[in-house]
Design an enzyme around this catalytic site. Structure first.
Site, PDB file in Angstrom:
ATOM      1  N   ARG A   1      11.560  -6.382   4.753  1.00 38.40           N
ATOM      2  CA  ARG A   1      11.485  -4.944   4.998  1.00 38.40           C
ATOM      3  C   ARG A   1      12.081  -4.612   6.368  1.00 38.40           C
ATOM      4  NH1 ARG A   1       5.614  -2.211   4.580  1.00 38.40           N
ATOM      5  NH2 ARG A   1       5.400  -2.764   6.764  1.00 38.40           N
TER       6      ARG A   1
ATOM      7  N   LYS B   1       0.827  -1.214   0.000  1.00 44.52           N
ATOM      8  CA  LYS B   1       0.000   0.000   0.000  1.00 44.52           C
ATOM      9  C   LYS B   1       0.861   1.265   0.000  1.00 44.52           C
ATOM     10  CE  LYS B   1      -2.240  -1.037   3.799  1.00 44.52           C
ATOM     11  NZ  LYS B   1      -1.771  -2.372   4.248  1.00 44.52           N
TER      12      LYS B   1
ATOM     13  N   ARG C   1      -9.533   0.443   9.168  1.00 42.72           N
ATOM     14  CA  ARG C   1      -9.081  -0.914   9.469  1.00 42.72           C
ATOM     15  C   ARG C   1     -10.090  -1.693  10.293  1.00 42.72           C
ATOM     16  NH1 ARG C   1      -3.228   0.015   8.853  1.00 42.72           N
ATOM     17  NH2 ARG C   1      -2.043  -1.872   9.235  1.00 42.72           N
TER      18      ARG C   1
ATOM     19  N   ARG D   1       0.080  -9.088  13.446  1.00 39.40           N
ATOM     20  CA  ARG D   1      -0.536  -8.087  12.563  1.00 39.40           C
ATOM     21  C   ARG D   1      -1.398  -8.753  11.501  1.00 39.40           C
ATOM     22  NH1 ARG D   1       4.761  -5.507  11.150  1.00 39.40           N
ATOM     23  NH2 ARG D   1       3.691  -4.541   9.393  1.00 39.40           N
TER      24      ARG D   1
ATOM     25  N   ARG E   1      11.743  -0.333  11.166  1.00 39.02           N
ATOM     26  CA  ARG E   1      10.467  -0.520  11.864  1.00 39.02           C
ATOM     27  C   ARG E   1      10.539  -1.759  12.737  1.00 39.02           C
ATOM     28  NH1 ARG E   1       5.195   0.149   8.181  1.00 39.02           N
ATOM     29  NH2 ARG E   1       4.467  -1.227   9.839  1.00 39.02           N
TER      30      ARG E   1
HETATM   31  P1  ADP Z   1       1.323  -2.318   7.876  1.00 42.77           P
HETATM   32  O1  ADP Z   1       0.125  -2.185   7.000  1.00 42.77           O
HETATM   33  O2  ADP Z   1       2.551  -2.659   7.125  1.00 42.77           O
HETATM   34  O3  ADP Z   1       1.102  -3.207   9.066  1.00 42.77           O
HETATM   35  P2  ADP Z   1       0.974   0.412   8.902  1.00 42.77           P
HETATM   36  O4  ADP Z   1       2.062   1.402   8.820  1.00 42.77           O
HETATM   37  O5  ADP Z   1      -0.254   0.675   8.104  1.00 42.77           O
HETATM   38  O6  ADP Z   1       1.669  -0.947   8.523  1.00 42.77           O
HETATM   39  O7  ADP Z   1       0.519   0.219  10.425  1.00 42.77           O
HETATM   40  C1  ADP Z   1       1.434  -0.078  11.462  1.00 42.77           C
HETATM   41  C2  ADP Z   1       0.682  -0.258  12.780  1.00 42.77           C
HETATM   42  O8  ADP Z   1      -0.006   0.971  13.113  1.00 42.77           O
HETATM   43  C3  ADP Z   1      -0.431  -1.311  12.779  1.00 42.77           C
HETATM   44  O9  ADP Z   1       0.081  -2.602  13.068  1.00 42.77           O
HETATM   45  C4  ADP Z   1      -1.358  -0.793  13.878  1.00 42.77           C
HETATM   46  O10 ADP Z   1      -0.860  -1.094  15.158  1.00 42.77           O
HETATM   47  C5  ADP Z   1      -1.265   0.718  13.713  1.00 42.77           C
HETATM   48  N1  ADP Z   1      -2.342   1.275  12.847  1.00 42.77           N
HETATM   49  C6  ADP Z   1      -2.158   1.869  11.628  1.00 42.77           C
HETATM   50  N2  ADP Z   1      -3.339   2.253  11.106  1.00 42.77           N
HETATM   51  C7  ADP Z   1      -4.294   1.883  11.999  1.00 42.77           C
HETATM   52  C8  ADP Z   1      -5.719   1.967  12.034  1.00 42.77           C
HETATM   53  N3  ADP Z   1      -6.415   2.535  11.034  1.00 42.77           N
HETATM   54  N4  ADP Z   1      -6.378   1.474  13.113  1.00 42.77           N
HETATM   55  C9  ADP Z   1      -5.708   0.918  14.127  1.00 42.77           C
HETATM   56  N5  ADP Z   1      -4.375   0.780  14.161  1.00 42.77           N
HETATM   57  C10 ADP Z   1      -3.663   1.252  13.113  1.00 42.77           C
END
Ligand code: ADP
Length: 191
Positions: free
Chosen positions: A128, A14, A89, A146, A134
């Site tokens: 990654r 994404k 999400r 996750r 990260r």
């Molecule tokens: P990825 O999709 O690679 O897991 P993101 O950068 O989108 O990484 O998200 C990293 C973390 O941030 C998630 O594992 C979660 O803990 C938190 N997070 C991100 N967006 C949301 C959301 N919309 N609702 C709840 N938690 C979120």
């Protein structure tokens, strides 16, 4: 306005595709993951609260991310459109987003759902982790958590948009350019 959601499991690409899409379509990129990491870097109280969840691979509470999106929408009143990445999400976040869009007199046009096999996701995320800095990408348990959160809470968001006929699926495996072209083809059919 053109308001798009880029949807898919962690590691589906994404972030990579968002960077290209915002340039091509002139959209404002709103990534809740990036916004949360920036709150953590600035050591705000929101960031400190969010970090506890993120370190375990769990979703941050809905109220926290919805509040963050609300203020991001307020601080960008005059954009051509938004590209939401990593948000919504949960179905509750999706319902809140619909309300916020309605308040702005607009709506979500399309959800682009990227599909990638589980095996490929694990490989990408751990790879990654070697370079991204990260911490949630380096630990296999956190990566698995996750993906589990995605299945338990996030996958239902696609059902939410399905009921409005707003979902298109795109294969998220292949070259970055090929995936980008598939996404653009779908978007161009909508505008
Ligand atoms: P990825 O999709 O690679 O897991 P993101 O950068 O989108 O990484 O998200 C990293 C973390 O941030 C998630 O594992 C979660 O803990 C938190 N997070 C991100 N967006 C949301 C959301 N919309 N609702 C709840 N938690 C979120």
């Amino acid at each position: 306005m053109l308001n798009l959601i880029l949807f898919g499991p962690p590691g589906s690409g994404k972030g990579t595709q968002s960077e290209k899409l915002i340039v091509k379509y002139g959209l404002k990129h709103l990534s809740t993951g990036d916004l949360l990491r920036s709150e953590i870097a600035q050591q705000t109280s929101l960031g400190l609260e969010a970090k506890n969840f993120m370190d375990k691979g769990q979703l941050v509470p809905d109220a926290v991310v919805i509040g963050m999106i609300r203020s991001a929408l307020e601080t960008n009143p005059d954009v051509k459109g938004f590209l939401f990445d990593g948000f919504p999400r949960t179905p509750a976040q999706a319902a809140a987003l619909d309300e916020l869009m309605e308040l702005k007199g607009t709506s979500i046009n399309t959800m682009l759902a990227m599909e990638v096999s589980e095996q490929e996701l694990m490989i990408r995320l751990l790879k990654r982790g070697e370079t991204s800095g990260r911490s949630d990408d380096t630990n296999e348990e956190v990566v698995k958590a996750r993906i589990t959160e995605y299945h338990n809470k996030t996958a239902a968001v696609a059902d939410y948009y399905h009921q409005f006929g707003k979902v298109v699926t795109v294969k998220g495996e292949g070259s970055i350019e090929a995936i980008f072209n598939s996404l653009c083809k779908e978007i161009d059919q909508k505008i």
